[in-house]
Design a protein around this motif. Sequence first.
Motif, short mmCIF file in Angstrom:
data_model
loop_
_atom_site.label_atom_id
_atom_site.label_comp_id
_atom_site.label_asym_id
_atom_site.label_seq_id
_atom_site.Cartn_x
_atom_site.Cartn_y
_atom_site.Cartn_z
N SER A 31 44.99 38.93 50.74
CA SER A 31 44.00 38.21 51.55
C SER A 31 43.11 37.30 50.71
N ARG A 32 43.17 37.44 49.39
CA ARG A 32 42.34 36.58 48.53
C ARG A 32 42.95 35.19 48.35
N ILE A 33 44.14 34.98 48.87
CA ILE A 33 44.85 33.71 48.67
C ILE A 33 44.70 32.80 49.87
N ILE A 34 44.37 31.54 49.60
CA ILE A 34 44.31 30.48 50.59
C ILE A 34 45.32 29.42 50.19
N VAL A 35 46.05 28.87 51.16
CA VAL A 35 47.05 27.84 50.88
C VAL A 35 46.70 26.57 51.63
N ILE A 36 46.72 25.45 50.93
CA ILE A 36 46.58 24.12 51.52
C ILE A 36 47.88 23.38 51.31
N HIS A 37 48.45 22.81 52.35
CA HIS A 37 49.62 21.94 52.23
C HIS A 37 49.16 20.51 52.49
N LYS A 38 49.45 19.61 51.57
CA LYS A 38 49.02 18.22 51.70
C LYS A 38 50.07 17.27 51.17
N GLN A 39 49.92 16.00 51.50
CA GLN A 39 50.80 14.98 50.95
C GLN A 39 50.53 14.83 49.45
N ASN A 40 51.57 14.42 48.72
CA ASN A 40 51.44 14.30 47.28
C ASN A 40 50.38 13.26 46.92
N THR B 131 41.32 41.48 35.56
CA THR B 131 40.44 42.65 35.61
C THR B 131 39.21 42.39 36.46
N HIS B 132 38.80 41.12 36.55
CA HIS B 132 37.75 40.74 37.50
C HIS B 132 38.41 40.48 38.84
N LYS B 133 38.11 41.29 39.84
CA LYS B 133 38.83 41.27 41.11
C LYS B 133 38.20 40.38 42.18
N ASN B 134 36.94 40.01 42.02
CA ASN B 134 36.26 39.21 43.03
C ASN B 134 36.66 37.74 42.87
N ILE B 135 37.85 37.45 43.36
CA ILE B 135 38.47 36.14 43.15
C ILE B 135 39.05 35.63 44.46
N GLU B 136 38.93 34.33 44.69
CA GLU B 136 39.74 33.68 45.73
C GLU B 136 40.66 32.69 45.04
#
Length: 333
Positions: A63-72, A34-39
Amino acid sequence: MNPNLAKYKISVIIPVYNTEKYIERCIKSILNQTHKNIEIILVDDGSTDNSGEICDFFKNEDSRIIVIHKQNGGAASARNSGLEIASGDYVAFVDSDDWLAEDMYAHLLECCVIQNAEIASMRYFITKEPNAVLPSTKLNIRKYTNDRIYYYLKCSFNAKELELSTCNKLYKRSLFNQLRFPSYQLSEDAYINFLLISKINTLVVSNKYGYFYFKNDASITHTKLTVKSFDLLLVCDQIIDSCRKMDDTSILDLAIAFRCKNCLSLLIRMINSDFDYEESYSKLSDYIAENLTLIMKSPMTRAQKWCCMLLTKSKRLFELAVRCTYQAYKKYR
């Protein structure tokens, strides 16, 4: 939701590792807050299944989603990667196989802002059911200031009020300006929360349920005793060292008793496993014996205190009692 709270941004950091079966449910539960101001910062921690691709799909959808790909590197490393880029006023952490009630962050944010608290916590609900419903409770919100550290340590014996996890809490992001998760593979939550609660002015605890902790079949493997299981004692030792500097015997006593409780837990797991434990067993049992008087005054349960007393009297009877109890548990669970 209070419209005055909409201006506050929350960064939600989610370590993702091989949870392709569950990650969609987790992401959607955050998008539906319900709180929309989220990344939402999804940290793909070297997944070998389709988890990374699912993260990228949702990135393209919102557009609120950021993805990081990294080694385990483990959950702590993934959370730290998320903290490096988090831009919210507040920060939260979620495990990728869990999910949230839609008003969880609205409730926690209201607790923080109205009570002028740096950390707010609510209860989580452990379930194996994907369609579980959260229990309802008569709302009770408590505020802790000078007694916050004592309260946190006391709750470490019985987590019904304040669970030690980071996932059911909301933190002011500035708390992490000079702090990152330690690189343990296990039990880092207990210590990071201790450090954070030690440095804040106000902690708010709500008895409302908001977080679904999903205990899937894969979680069972986490209970297997390994060398890494003893990381918990390293956490306990660091908490004890910090408590010694506070010059408060009541807090120090709780920290030592907390270590005793975890020594007992490891001893019980040793007996019910094929772990080669002879040297470790002696060290743990000796520590309990040295602190038995303190244990008897602590918030440990009657059963735990009884086990500690039995251990100091007879190793053979202690092991027999543990094995009998474990066999009964396997039969009737």
